[in-house]
Enzyme design. Structure first.
Site, PDB file in Angstrom:
ATOM      1  CG  ASP A  27      54.549  24.373  49.696  1.00 22.01           C
ATOM      2  OD1 ASP A  27      54.529  24.706  48.610  1.00 22.01           O
ATOM      3  OD2 ASP A  27      55.484  23.373  50.047  1.00 22.01           O
TER       4      ASP A  27
ATOM      5  CE1 TYR B 237      59.955  20.783  43.785  1.00 20.92           C
ATOM      6  CE2 TYR B 237      61.849  22.172  44.533  1.00 20.92           C
ATOM      7  CZ  TYR B 237      60.193  21.953  44.299  1.00 20.92           C
ATOM      8  OH  TYR B 237      59.289  22.904  44.934  1.00 20.92           O
TER       9      TYR B 237
ATOM     10  NE  ARG C 233      57.776  22.224  47.655  1.00 19.86           N
ATOM     11  CZ  ARG C 233      56.998  21.589  46.714  1.00 19.86           C
ATOM     12  NH1 ARG C 233      58.000  20.575  46.155  1.00 19.86           N
ATOM     13  NH2 ARG C 233      55.964  21.722  46.551  1.00 19.86           N
TER      14      ARG C 233
ATOM     15  CB  SER D 247      52.431  21.368  49.377  1.00 16.53           C
ATOM     16  OG  SER D 247      53.843  21.197  49.250  1.00 16.53           O
TER      17      SER D 247
ATOM     18  CD  GLN E  21      56.528  21.261  56.212  1.00 18.57           C
ATOM     19  OE1 GLN E  21      55.894  21.367  57.413  1.00 18.57           O
ATOM     20  NE2 GLN E  21      57.421  20.359  55.960  1.00 18.57           N
TER      21      GLN E  21
HETATM   22  P1  NAD Z   1      57.270  17.985  41.556  1.00 21.80           P
HETATM   23  O1  NAD Z   1      55.676  18.326  41.263  1.00 21.80           O
HETATM   24  O2  NAD Z   1      58.437  18.958  41.060  1.00 21.80           O
HETATM   25  O3  NAD Z   1      57.406  16.687  40.715  1.00 21.80           O
HETATM   26  C1  NAD Z   1      56.592  15.501  41.070  1.00 21.80           C
HETATM   27  C2  NAD Z   1      57.214  14.196  41.254  1.00 21.80           C
HETATM   28  O4  NAD Z   1      57.855  13.797  39.930  1.00 21.80           O
HETATM   29  C3  NAD Z   1      58.533  14.229  42.093  1.00 21.80           C
HETATM   30  O5  NAD Z   1      58.370  13.266  43.189  1.00 21.80           O
HETATM   31  C4  NAD Z   1      59.642  13.889  41.226  1.00 21.80           C
HETATM   32  O6  NAD Z   1      60.733  13.279  42.028  1.00 21.80           O
HETATM   33  C5  NAD Z   1      58.999  13.077  40.087  1.00 21.80           C
HETATM   34  N1  NAD Z   1      59.899  12.639  38.816  1.00 21.80           N
HETATM   35  C6  NAD Z   1      60.710  13.536  38.340  1.00 21.80           C
HETATM   36  N2  NAD Z   1      61.045  13.228  37.142  1.00 21.80           N
HETATM   37  C7  NAD Z   1      60.762  11.873  37.101  1.00 21.80           C
HETATM   38  C8  NAD Z   1      60.675  10.716  36.311  1.00 21.80           C
HETATM   39  N3  NAD Z   1      61.637  10.681  35.159  1.00 21.80           N
HETATM   40  N4  NAD Z   1      60.182   9.486  36.502  1.00 21.80           N
HETATM   41  C9  NAD Z   1      59.325   9.506  37.810  1.00 21.80           C
HETATM   42  N5  NAD Z   1      59.027  10.458  38.571  1.00 21.80           N
HETATM   43  C10 NAD Z   1      59.896  11.589  38.374  1.00 21.80           C
HETATM   44  O7  NAD Z   1      57.595  17.523  43.050  1.00 21.80           O
HETATM   45  P2  NAD Z   1      56.603  18.012  44.464  1.00 21.80           P
HETATM   46  O8  NAD Z   1      55.621  16.995  44.289  1.00 21.80           O
HETATM   47  O9  NAD Z   1      56.521  19.425  44.453  1.00 21.80           O
HETATM   48  O10 NAD Z   1      57.519  17.492  45.506  1.00 21.80           O
HETATM   49  C11 NAD Z   1      59.017  17.280  45.409  1.00 21.80           C
HETATM   50  C12 NAD Z   1      59.507  16.944  46.605  1.00 21.80           C
HETATM   51  O11 NAD Z   1      59.591  18.125  47.596  1.00 21.80           O
HETATM   52  C13 NAD Z   1      59.257  16.021  47.596  1.00 21.80           C
HETATM   53  O12 NAD Z   1      60.209  15.197  48.172  1.00 21.80           O
HETATM   54  C14 NAD Z   1      58.347  16.533  48.640  1.00 21.80           C
HETATM   55  O13 NAD Z   1      58.176  15.650  49.763  1.00 21.80           O
HETATM   56  C15 NAD Z   1      59.212  17.779  48.683  1.00 21.80           C
HETATM   57  N6  NAD Z   1      58.278  18.660  49.697  1.00 21.80           N
HETATM   58  C16 NAD Z   1      58.991  19.363  50.707  1.00 21.80           C
HETATM   59  C17 NAD Z   1      58.317  20.355  51.364  1.00 21.80           C
HETATM   60  C18 NAD Z   1      58.671  20.932  52.580  1.00 21.80           C
HETATM   61  O14 NAD Z   1      59.674  20.744  52.962  1.00 21.80           O
HETATM   62  N7  NAD Z   1      58.220  22.152  53.110  1.00 21.80           N
HETATM   63  C19 NAD Z   1      56.973  20.994  50.941  1.00 21.80           C
HETATM   64  C20 NAD Z   1      56.421  20.089  49.704  1.00 21.80           C
HETATM   65  C21 NAD Z   1      57.192  19.045  48.974  1.00 21.80           C
END
Ligand code: NAD
Length: 374
Positions: A130, A228, A122, A133, A127
């Protein structure tokens, strides 16, 4: 080069890896594109649209694959397809390597060079590739739309001559990509939205979308590596349970999206909590395939338990297949361009590139990815 898009064989997979307009872009770069007949049919892209874009459409798998340089899929290919892949061709898709060591061995023994897009780092440069996402974003949207259609009440506040209907309360658990889109969608539908996540950065993101952040009184934060979440301590889980128990009683719709990479999804909504929810409430569990945020949800099934409708999602992006395929195909094209020379005319893979090393599973007859080598 000849690029081939296969018809998906996994049950309930309606998406296609290449859409007609992305195929056209590849053809404009000087390549040929073939698709397996009806590959796009379930996603709303009939063969005729591909033919119009300049692709050839083939029914016979052997004819389709025998000269393929690059093979594109959404989900892992079947055994028959793997055995038909030409030696040294590239296979790109979401190959689920964590659940599929046998597939990796087969790809290696067939000397296929395979890349799995769920493993993309990530980083900013990746991006536009991805897939997690792009697909989670649509899943978050669709989860709210599905919940709204299953809910026996309206979401927005309505003042009518016959009386007032209060706005529904929607709680989003997990404010990552899917969760933030779910917040935005529920807000657009007029609900009163609140959300909860263990990562500290999410409070501001949730509030910037006009939702209320649910805070758990604890010192610990859930920030793990790469943006994450990490698994929380038992004492945090206890505090979290107490807080959610209190909030859940007041809600009408719960959308759960919480995931921890490489681990089962955390349990956030226990059976005891479901029992305290209002009759007619709806839970959509987007994490159902990785164990579920609610132990009562079952992937691919909807059931009413203790008066609450519980929707266990299985492959949510496939339920919005036309858009999911379009975004996925664009992600693929951007990934492919990174494997090509600067004019996009042929492959020129930089094996030191972080994007390549993170996603490459097999090459030259061996499993190359460090996480999956035996
Ligand atoms: P994910 O699908 O792994 O998880 C979904 C959400 O569940 C996350 O926000 C996580 O913090 C939350 N979670 C985990 N355990 C939990 C709990 N016990 N209680 C409540 N919530 C809980 O995550 P995702 O949606 O793929 O994204 C994770 C991160 O990656 C985010 O910060 C997002 O902004 C980032 N991201 C970065 C890029 C990039 O830089 N290219 C791209 C996509 C996402």
């Amino acid at each position: 080069m000849l690029l081939v898009a296969l018809k998906e064989t996994v049950v309930h997979e309606k998406r296609v890896s290449l859409t007609p307009d992305v195929a056209k872009k590849i053809i404009e770069l000087g390549h040929q594109v073939s698709i397996e007949s009806d590959a796009g049919k379930e996603a709303g892209y009939p063969n005729s649209l591909y033919e119009k874009a300049g692709c050839t459409v083939q029914k016979d798998l052997n004819d389709l694959l025998k000269k393929a340089d690059v093979v594109l899929v959404v989900s892992p290919p079947s055994e028959k397809e793997i055995s038909t892949l030409p030696k040294n061709c590239l296979l790109i898709g979401m190959l689920k390597p964590h659940q599929n060591q046998t597939l990796l061995k087969k790809l290696a023994s067939h000397k296929v060079t395979s890349f799995s897009l769920e493993l993309l780092p990530r980083i900013t440069r990746a991006q536009s590739m991805d897939v997690l996402s792009s697909q989670s974003n649509l899943a978050g949207y669709k989860a709210v739309v599905d919940a709204a259609s299953e809910f026996g009440r309206a979401l927005p506040l309505m003042m009518t001559a016959a009386g007032t209907i209060p706005a529904a309360r929607v709680l989003i658990l997990g404010a990552g990509v899917a969760g933030l889109q779910a917040i935005a969608t529920a807000r657009r539908l007029g609900a009163i939205v609140s959300a909860y996540d263990v990562r500290a950065a999410t409070k501001e993101q949730v509030e910037s979308l006009g939702a209320t952040f649910v805070s758990v009184e604890a010192e610990e934060t859930g920030d793990g590596t790469g943006g994450y979440a990490k698994e929380m301590s038992d004492s945090y889980k206890k505090a979290q349970e107490e807080k959610l128990k209190e909030v859940l009683k007041t809600q009408d719709i719960i959308i759960t999206t919480a995931q921890i990479p490489g681990k089962p999804a955390p349990v956030l909504v226990t059976e005891a909590m479901v029992k305290t929810m209002k009759p007619g409430s709806v839970i959509v569990d987007l994490a159902a395939e990785s164990g579920g945020n609610c132990p009562l949800s079952e992937a691919g099934k909807t059931a009413v338990k203790h008066g609450v409708k519980i929707i266990g999602c299985a492959n949510m992006p496939s339920r919005i297949a036309a858009d999911a395929s379009q975004l996925y195909a664009r992600n693929l094209l951007n990934f492919l361009k990174n494997l090509m020379d600067k004019d996009g005319k042929g492959l020129d893979i930089n094996w030191q590139d972080e994007i390549v090393t993170a996603t490459n599973l097999t090459h030259g007859g061996a499993i190359t990815h460090l996480a999956f080598k035996e």
